[in-house]
Structures are given as structure tokens and as C-alpha cells.
Design a protein around this motif. Structure first.
Motif, PDB file in Angstrom:
ATOM      1  N   LEU A  20      14.252  42.667  17.212  1.00 31.09           N
ATOM      2  CA  LEU A  20      12.979  43.075  17.815  1.00 31.09           C
ATOM      3  C   LEU A  20      12.685  44.545  17.568  1.00 31.09           C
ATOM      4  O   LEU A  20      11.521  44.942  17.450  1.00 31.09           O
ATOM      5  N   SER A  21      13.732  45.368  17.483  1.00 33.05           N
ATOM      6  CA  SER A  21      13.503  46.789  17.226  1.00 33.05           C
ATOM      7  C   SER A  21      12.913  47.014  15.842  1.00 33.05           C
ATOM      8  O   SER A  21      12.036  47.854  15.658  1.00 33.05           O
ATOM      9  N   LEU A  22      13.381  46.257  14.854  1.00 30.05           N
ATOM     10  CA  LEU A  22      12.793  46.366  13.507  1.00 30.05           C
ATOM     11  C   LEU A  22      11.346  45.896  13.509  1.00 30.05           C
ATOM     12  O   LEU A  22      10.484  46.508  12.877  1.00 30.05           O
ATOM     13  N   TRP A  53      -5.046  41.692  28.622  1.00 27.80           N
ATOM     14  CA  TRP A  53      -4.222  40.572  28.166  1.00 27.80           C
ATOM     15  C   TRP A  53      -2.762  40.690  28.594  1.00 27.80           C
ATOM     16  O   TRP A  53      -2.016  39.735  28.532  1.00 27.80           O
ATOM     17  N   GLY A  54      -2.271  41.867  29.003  1.00 23.75           N
ATOM     18  CA  GLY A  54      -0.883  42.021  29.455  1.00 23.75           C
ATOM     19  C   GLY A  54      -0.100  42.956  28.566  1.00 23.75           C
ATOM     20  O   GLY A  54      -0.552  44.057  28.257  1.00 23.75           O
ATOM     21  N   GLY A  55       1.067  42.506  28.137  1.00 23.60           N
ATOM     22  CA  GLY A  55       1.926  43.340  27.302  1.00 23.60           C
ATOM     23  C   GLY A  55       2.805  42.504  26.399  1.00 23.60           C
ATOM     24  O   GLY A  55       2.949  41.297  26.589  1.00 23.60           O
ATOM     25  N   LEU A  56       3.408  43.167  25.415  1.00 21.63           N
ATOM     26  CA  LEU A  56       4.269  42.506  24.436  1.00 21.63           C
ATOM     27  C   LEU A  56       5.339  43.491  24.005  1.00 21.63           C
ATOM     28  O   LEU A  56       5.030  44.587  23.532  1.00 21.63           O
ATOM     29  N   GLU A  57       6.589  43.107  24.145  1.00 21.42           N
ATOM     30  CA  GLU A  57       7.717  43.999  23.910  1.00 21.42           C
ATOM     31  C   GLU A  57       8.313  43.777  22.515  1.00 21.42           C
ATOM     32  O   GLU A  57       8.460  42.643  22.077  1.00 21.42           O
ATOM     33  N   PHE A  58       8.661  44.884  21.848  1.00 27.88           N
ATOM     34  CA  PHE A  58       9.292  44.854  20.523  1.00 27.88           C
ATOM     35  C   PHE A  58      10.487  45.802  20.502  1.00 27.88           C
ATOM     36  O   PHE A  58      10.481  46.805  19.779  1.00 27.88           O
ATOM     37  N   TYR A  87      20.705  40.800  25.817  1.00 32.28           N
ATOM     38  CA  TYR A  87      20.462  39.585  25.045  1.00 32.28           C
ATOM     39  C   TYR A  87      20.300  39.813  23.550  1.00 32.28           C
ATOM     40  O   TYR A  87      20.385  38.858  22.780  1.00 32.28           O
ATOM     41  N   GLY A  88      20.027  41.039  23.148  1.00 34.59           N
ATOM     42  CA  GLY A  88      19.964  41.437  21.747  1.00 34.59           C
ATOM     43  C   GLY A  88      19.535  40.392  20.756  1.00 34.59           C
ATOM     44  O   GLY A  88      18.352  40.136  20.589  1.00 34.59           O
ATOM     45  N   LEU A  89      20.493  39.811  20.076  1.00 30.58           N
ATOM     46  CA  LEU A  89      20.194  38.915  18.962  1.00 30.58           C
ATOM     47  C   LEU A  89      19.467  37.642  19.373  1.00 30.58           C
ATOM     48  O   LEU A  89      18.808  37.025  18.547  1.00 30.58           O
ATOM     49  N   VAL A  90      19.560  37.233  20.653  1.00 36.05           N
ATOM     50  CA  VAL A  90      18.838  36.038  21.099  1.00 36.05           C
ATOM     51  C   VAL A  90      17.469  36.392  21.688  1.00 36.05           C
ATOM     52  O   VAL A  90      16.697  35.509  22.043  1.00 36.05           O
ATOM     53  N   MET A  91      17.162  37.668  21.793  1.00 30.54           N
ATOM     54  CA  MET A  91      15.888  38.107  22.344  1.00 30.54           C
ATOM     55  C   MET A  91      14.689  37.488  21.626  1.00 30.54           C
ATOM     56  O   MET A  91      13.727  37.100  22.289  1.00 30.54           O
ATOM     57  N   PRO A  92      14.695  37.365  20.296  1.00 33.20           N
ATOM     58  CA  PRO A  92      13.537  36.737  19.650  1.00 33.20           C
ATOM     59  C   PRO A  92      13.283  35.308  20.153  1.00 33.20           C
ATOM     60  O   PRO A  92      12.135  34.890  20.264  1.00 33.20           O
ATOM     61  N   VAL A  93      14.332  34.578  20.504  1.00 30.77           N
ATOM     62  CA  VAL A  93      14.162  33.229  21.054  1.00 30.77           C
ATOM     63  C   VAL A  93      13.475  33.319  22.418  1.00 30.77           C
ATOM     64  O   VAL A  93      12.516  32.597  22.695  1.00 30.77           O
ATOM     65  N   PHE A  94      13.972  34.215  23.283  1.00 28.67           N
ATOM     66  CA  PHE A  94      13.342  34.407  24.595  1.00 28.67           C
ATOM     67  C   PHE A  94      11.897  34.875  24.434  1.00 28.67           C
ATOM     68  O   PHE A  94      11.018  34.495  25.195  1.00 28.67           O
TER      69      PHE A  94
END
Length: 139
Positions: A20-22, A53-58, A87-94
Motif C-alpha cells: 500500500l505504501s508503494l 465521499w470519505g477517505g482512502l488509505e494508501f 497487517y502489512g502484506l495482507v492490508m491490500p486484501v482488507f
């Protein structure tokens, strides 16, 4: 959750929370090239864009709608720490599950967005981090 020093947060964001950071680096870069202004909130950076609309985290970066709601910024801050510390590597799934829940709710499904533990936890983390930051500023 313990408050991390800035360097610790960025180290974790760009190792454990790399996917997500990339994505955040790419999104932020494109928006800056389009003329948007980057602001700081806690250890994260964000851009205000669009309306209501809210927010979106990257990862280390997030988007937030205009007007910039303090509660939304805290929530996205919480997600940034979830990405770096938990959660790092699984964060994109969440992230994808949260996006699906968001859109189902917007389409009228009776979903309590914050009833999902992951979203409630982001609120809690963001609240605690900003309380800690306010205490540090007062000292």
C-alpha cells in the motif's frame, strides 16, 4: 498501540507495509503533478480531493474528501498504522473488502461500516494516536 517515532513508522511502512505504501507513492505523485497540495496529519500525508465521499488509505498516505472531517483523518491515520504495524502484506486484501463494504453501503445495503472489527480498530488507533500527539504538543 504504541506511538512510533517518525523513522520507525516509515521503516515499517516501506518494509512490512510495502504494497500500500508503494501505491501511495504513485497516487501521491500523480496528484501532486496534477496540482494538488499535500498536507501532514500525524506521521501520514494526505490530499483533500472531491466532495463528501470519505477517505482512502494508501500506507503512509491517504486521500480525504472535502470538507476534511477530523474523524475521517483520524480513521485513515489508524489504517496507516494498521498497515505499518499489524497487517502489512495482507492490508491490500482488507482494503478491497473495505472498499466493497463502502460501495455496498453507498448503494443502499444495510451495512454498519464500522461494525467490522478492522474499521472499528482503525478508529480506536487513530483516536489514541492523536490524543498522544496532543499530549506531546502540550508538554
Amino acid at each position: 498501540m504504541n506511538h512510533l517515532k517518525k523513522w520507525q513508522f516509515y521503516l515499517l511502512s516501506f518494509t512490512f507495509g510495502l504494497p500500500l505504501s508503494l501505491a501511495g507513492v504513485l497516487v501521491c505523485g500523480v496528484l501532486v503533478l496534477c496540482g494538488y497540495r499535500v498536507k501532514r496529519y500525524g506521521h501520514l500525508y494526505y490530499i483533500a480531493i472531491g466532495k463528501s465521499w470519505g477517505g482512502l488509505e494508501f500506507g503512509w498516505f491517504f486521500l480525504v474528501s472535502i470538507p476534511e472531517a477530523e474523524s475521517t483523518k483520524r480513521h485513515e491515520l489508524g489504517h496507516g498504522y494498521q498497515n505499518a504495524c499489524k497487517y502489512g502484506l495482507v492490508m491490500p486484501v482488507f482494503w478491497l473488502i473495505a472498499a466493497a463494504r463502502y460501495w455496498l453501503r453507498r448503494l443502499g445495503a444495510p451495512i454498519d461500516y464500522y461494525a467490522w472489527w478492522f474499521e472499528a480498530e482503525a478508529n480506536d488507533i487513530g483516536e489514541k494516536l492523536m490524543e498522544h500527539e496532543k499530549k506531546e504538543e502540550a508538554e
